[in-house]
Scaffold this motif. Structure first.
Motif, PDB file in Angstrom:
ATOM      1  N   ASN A 104       0.650  -3.234  -4.336  1.00  0.00           N
ATOM      2  CA  ASN A 104      -0.304  -3.149  -3.238  1.00  0.00           C
ATOM      3  C   ASN A 104      -1.713  -3.458  -3.745  1.00  0.00           C
ATOM      4  OD1 ASN A 104      -1.290  -0.751  -4.456  1.00  0.00           O
ATOM      5  ND2 ASN A 104       0.303   0.433  -3.402  1.00  0.00           N
ATOM      6  N   LYS A 105      -2.671  -3.372  -2.849  1.00  0.00           N
ATOM      7  CA  LYS A 105      -4.036  -3.762  -3.207  1.00  0.00           C
ATOM      8  C   LYS A 105      -4.628  -2.862  -4.288  1.00  0.00           C
ATOM      9  CE  LYS A 105      -5.369  -6.078   1.094  1.00  0.00           C
ATOM     10  NZ  LYS A 105      -6.326  -6.094   2.234  1.00  0.00           N
ATOM     11  N   SER A 106      -4.384  -1.556  -4.192  1.00  0.00           N
ATOM     12  CA  SER A 106      -4.958  -0.647  -5.186  1.00  0.00           C
ATOM     13  C   SER A 106      -4.334  -0.894  -6.557  1.00  0.00           C
ATOM     14  CB  SER A 106      -4.747   0.810  -4.765  1.00  0.00           C
ATOM     15  OG  SER A 106      -3.375   1.153  -4.782  1.00  0.00           O
ATOM     16  N   GLU A 107      -3.029  -1.207  -6.577  1.00  0.00           N
ATOM     17  CA  GLU A 107      -2.368  -1.517  -7.851  1.00  0.00           C
ATOM     18  C   GLU A 107      -2.909  -2.812  -8.431  1.00  0.00           C
ATOM     19  OE1 GLU A 107       2.073   0.492  -7.483  1.00  0.00           O
ATOM     20  OE2 GLU A 107       1.678  -1.407  -6.459  1.00  0.00           O
ATOM     21  N   PHE A 108      -3.177  -3.784  -7.564  1.00  0.00           N
ATOM     22  CA  PHE A 108      -3.721  -5.039  -8.073  1.00  0.00           C
ATOM     23  C   PHE A 108      -5.118  -4.822  -8.650  1.00  0.00           C
ATOM     24  CE2 PHE A 108      -5.939  -9.100  -7.801  1.00  0.00           C
ATOM     25  CZ  PHE A 108      -5.054  -9.897  -8.513  1.00  0.00           C
ATOM     26  N   ARG A 109      -5.906  -3.942  -8.012  1.00  0.00           N
ATOM     27  CA  ARG A 109      -7.230  -3.629  -8.558  1.00  0.00           C
ATOM     28  C   ARG A 109      -7.102  -2.970  -9.939  1.00  0.00           C
ATOM     29  NH1 ARG A 109      -8.678  -2.500  -3.090  1.00  0.00           N
ATOM     30  NH2 ARG A 109      -8.087  -0.300  -3.328  1.00  0.00           N
ATOM     31  N   ARG A 110      -6.107  -2.076 -10.083  1.00  0.00           N
ATOM     32  CA  ARG A 110      -5.863  -1.446 -11.387  1.00  0.00           C
ATOM     33  C   ARG A 110      -5.478  -2.494 -12.427  1.00  0.00           C
ATOM     34  NH1 ARG A 110      -1.869   2.550  -9.291  1.00  0.00           N
ATOM     35  NH2 ARG A 110      -0.707   2.094 -11.188  1.00  0.00           N
ATOM     36  N   LEU A 111      -4.665  -3.455 -12.009  1.00  0.00           N
ATOM     37  CA  LEU A 111      -4.241  -4.526 -12.908  1.00  0.00           C
ATOM     38  C   LEU A 111      -5.436  -5.356 -13.356  1.00  0.00           C
ATOM     39  CD1 LEU A 111      -1.908  -6.275 -14.161  1.00  0.00           C
ATOM     40  CD2 LEU A 111      -1.949  -7.580 -12.038  1.00  0.00           C
ATOM     41  N   ALA A 112      -6.284  -5.736 -12.407  1.00  0.00           N
ATOM     42  CA  ALA A 112      -7.462  -6.547 -12.733  1.00  0.00           C
ATOM     43  C   ALA A 112      -8.412  -5.768 -13.639  1.00  0.00           C
ATOM     44  CB  ALA A 112      -8.172  -6.972 -11.456  1.00  0.00           C
ATOM     45  N   GLN A 113      -8.548  -4.450 -13.390  1.00  0.00           N
ATOM     46  CA  GLN A 113      -9.422  -3.626 -14.215  1.00  0.00           C
ATOM     47  C   GLN A 113      -8.892  -3.535 -15.639  1.00  0.00           C
ATOM     48  OE1 GLN A 113     -10.009   0.332 -12.710  1.00  0.00           O
ATOM     49  NE2 GLN A 113     -11.255   0.987 -14.442  1.00  0.00           N
ATOM     50  N   ALA A 114      -7.560  -3.349 -15.778  1.00  0.00           N
ATOM     51  CA  ALA A 114      -6.949  -3.276 -17.112  1.00  0.00           C
ATOM     52  C   ALA A 114      -7.170  -4.580 -17.859  1.00  0.00           C
ATOM     53  CB  ALA A 114      -5.458  -2.973 -16.989  1.00  0.00           C
ATOM     54  N   ALA A 115      -7.005  -5.716 -17.173  1.00  0.00           N
ATOM     55  CA  ALA A 115      -7.204  -7.019 -17.818  1.00  0.00           C
ATOM     56  C   ALA A 115      -8.642  -7.189 -18.266  1.00  0.00           C
ATOM     57  CB  ALA A 115      -6.814  -8.139 -16.857  1.00  0.00           C
TER      58      ALA A 115
END
Length: 497
Positions: free
Chosen positions: A296-307
């Motif tokens: 979902n969108k919040s998970e994608f934000r977490r992914l982008a933040q981790a990267a």
């Protein structure tokens, strides 16, 4: 210096013969430069092969220079002399004095890389001419059954071989490059639907057992498929690289950090697949969901933040397939010089190739050469080398599935060369495979056994030059391929000495 183009000259029978593209002067200049400065070998070895030289004597001299350089010996006319005293081809060019003549001009040092590129390009042109000539001859020959389609298919295969000759170079990627590609793939899918004396493993229980990863050690990490050996190696590589970043931010002196810049040679998985695993671990999102775009969108934000947080991670991934042990050592030396790497990971040992000089197809001897080469690399670069290894199917035939040293494939040399041998074992994997039917009275017993084993892995220290053997229990989260320390190990059988 211009290359000679294809031309026609008179032949002995009065006709004309073809002279293929070549540049003898460039070949001679390159060999001279290599003998003057052996360090240039690292720059040309990966792409240029002995067979790319038009003059066969030059090809043999080049191969001899590579052999000496790989053994860390000086390559010059004096050290090459014993290897060519009986070479008839060299005698025709002027004998041993020809080798000395090649080093006569130091000006060739400036253009060595350009000479190597031109020699390579001309070799490709000759290969193309060979393919074209064969195509014409086969198309003109109507003495047998004509099958144009099969001729086209064969021509495609031959052209593909020519195109692939340069595929081995330039495959090292920084982590930010690999991670960026992994995030892009996830985005596309999303839019479409202790006491440490060496380098830290990032796992306190393993550090306590081994004291970290020691310089000049060859560490073999082995396991059957599905046990998680690549996951553990990736976790350790990430932990070491992350610790280096943290220590640098804390102002720690260079060389004092328990972390390390890491070279990860992935012969099985691509760089972006490895990056996906690390991003899954750091973002807490299933790597399978990342690949499938089930986020979902919040998970994608977490992914982008981790990267974004990992952009400066000193983890360099080389996913070139089919590397020889000599090429791997050359690449590792270059990474050591350019990025000061202090840890090398190879996934996995059996996918490396030997020199092929044995010629008898003996795989055991080839594995011996590879394991010996990895140990030499660890000592030469003064870094720990973690090499993943397969295990034989003998494990599956025993009631106790825990691996033993004898289970190492082609085990003699691997066990001998290794300073530490680690096995990854997950009882949960085997227990799950023998689940009884729902109406079986043993189902409750199986469920209790499964509950005890769920999420628990063992790292079995089967050999350690620096300390005792035994078992290290770890927590394993299969969804994000992450190993971590087990909170409570009371009552756990640690085995060992």
């Amino acid at each position: 210096m211009n290359a000679e183009t294809i031309r026609l000259i008179p032949s002995e029978d009065g006709g004309l013969q073809t002279v293929l593209p070549h540049n003898i002067e460039a070949e001679a200049a390159l060999l001279g430069a290599l003998m003057i400065d052996n360090r240039l070998v690292e720059d040309v070895q990966l792409k240029l092969k002995p067979e790319h030289f038009f003059e066969s004597v030059h090809g043999r001299v080049y191969e001899a220079i590579l052999r000496l350089a790989d053994r860390n010996m000086v390559a010059n006319p004096v050290t090459l002399k014993p290897m060519f005293e009986a070479d008839e081809g060299l005698k025709q060019l002027g004998g041993l004095g020809y080798l000395a003549m090649l080093t006569g001009s130091g000006a060739a040092l400036i253009g060595a890389r350009d000479f190597a590129q031109q020699i390579y390009d001309l070799a490709l042109l000759r290969a193309l001419i060979g393919v074209g000539r064969t195509m014409v001859e086969q198309a003109m020959d109507t003495s047998e059954d004509v099958d144009p389609k099969s001729q086209i298919e064969q021509a495609e295969v031959e052209l593909y071989k020519v195109a692939e000759q340069g595929g081995e170079s330039g495959s090292v990627k920084s982590f930010v490059q690999a991670a960026t590609e992994a995030v892009k793939q996830a985005e596309r899918a999303f839019n479409s639907g202790g006491h440490v004396s060496g380098i830290t493993t990032g796992l306190d229980s393993m550090n306590a057992k081994m004291g970290g990863l020691h310089r000049s050690d060859l560490i073999i990490l082995a396991g059957r498929p599905g046990m998680g050996k690549t996951s553990l190696a990736t976790n350790i590589a990430f932990n070491a690289a992350q610790r280096l970043i943290r220590d640098r931010e804390d102002g720690m002196e260079e060389g004092k950090s328990l972390g390390a810049a890491v070279a990860f040679f992935s012969l099985e998985m691509s760089a972006d697949q490895l990056a996906t695993r690390i991003l899954a671990e750091q973002s807490g999102i299933s790597s399978e969901n990342l690949r499938m775009g089930k986020i979902n969108k919040s998970e994608f934000r977490r992914l982008a933040q981790a990267a974004a947080e990992l952009e400066q991670l000193p983890l360099f991934i080389d996913d070139t397939p089919g590397l020889t042990i000599a090429a791997l050592r050359t690449r590792a030396r270059r990474l050591k010089r350019q990025h000061k790497i202090d840890l090398v990971v190879v996934d996995y040992l059996q996918l490396l190739q030997g020199s092929g000089r044995g010629g008898d197809g003996n795989r055991v001897q080839e594995i011996s050469e590879i394991s010996r080469g990895l140990k030499q690399l660890a000592k030469e670069l003064h870094v720990p080398v973690i090499a993943l290894s397969q295990l034989s199917r003998a494990v599956e035939q025993r009631e106790d599935k825990r691996p033993q040293l004898s289970d190492l494939r082609e085990s003699g040399s691997i066990e001998q060369d290794a300073d530490i041998v680690l096995f990854v074992y997950r009882g949960e994997y085997y227990i799950a495979a023998r689940r009884p039917d729902d109406n079986d009275p043993k189902l409750a017993e199986w469920q209790a056994e499964m509950e005890r084993a769920y999420g628990i892995a063992e790292v079995i220290v089967a050999k350690q030059r620096h300390g005792s053997t035994g078992r290290v229990p770890l927590k394993f989260e299969a969804m994000i391929t992450k190993f971590s320390d087990l909170a409570d190990i009371s009552g756990y059988d640690l085995g060992g000495e």
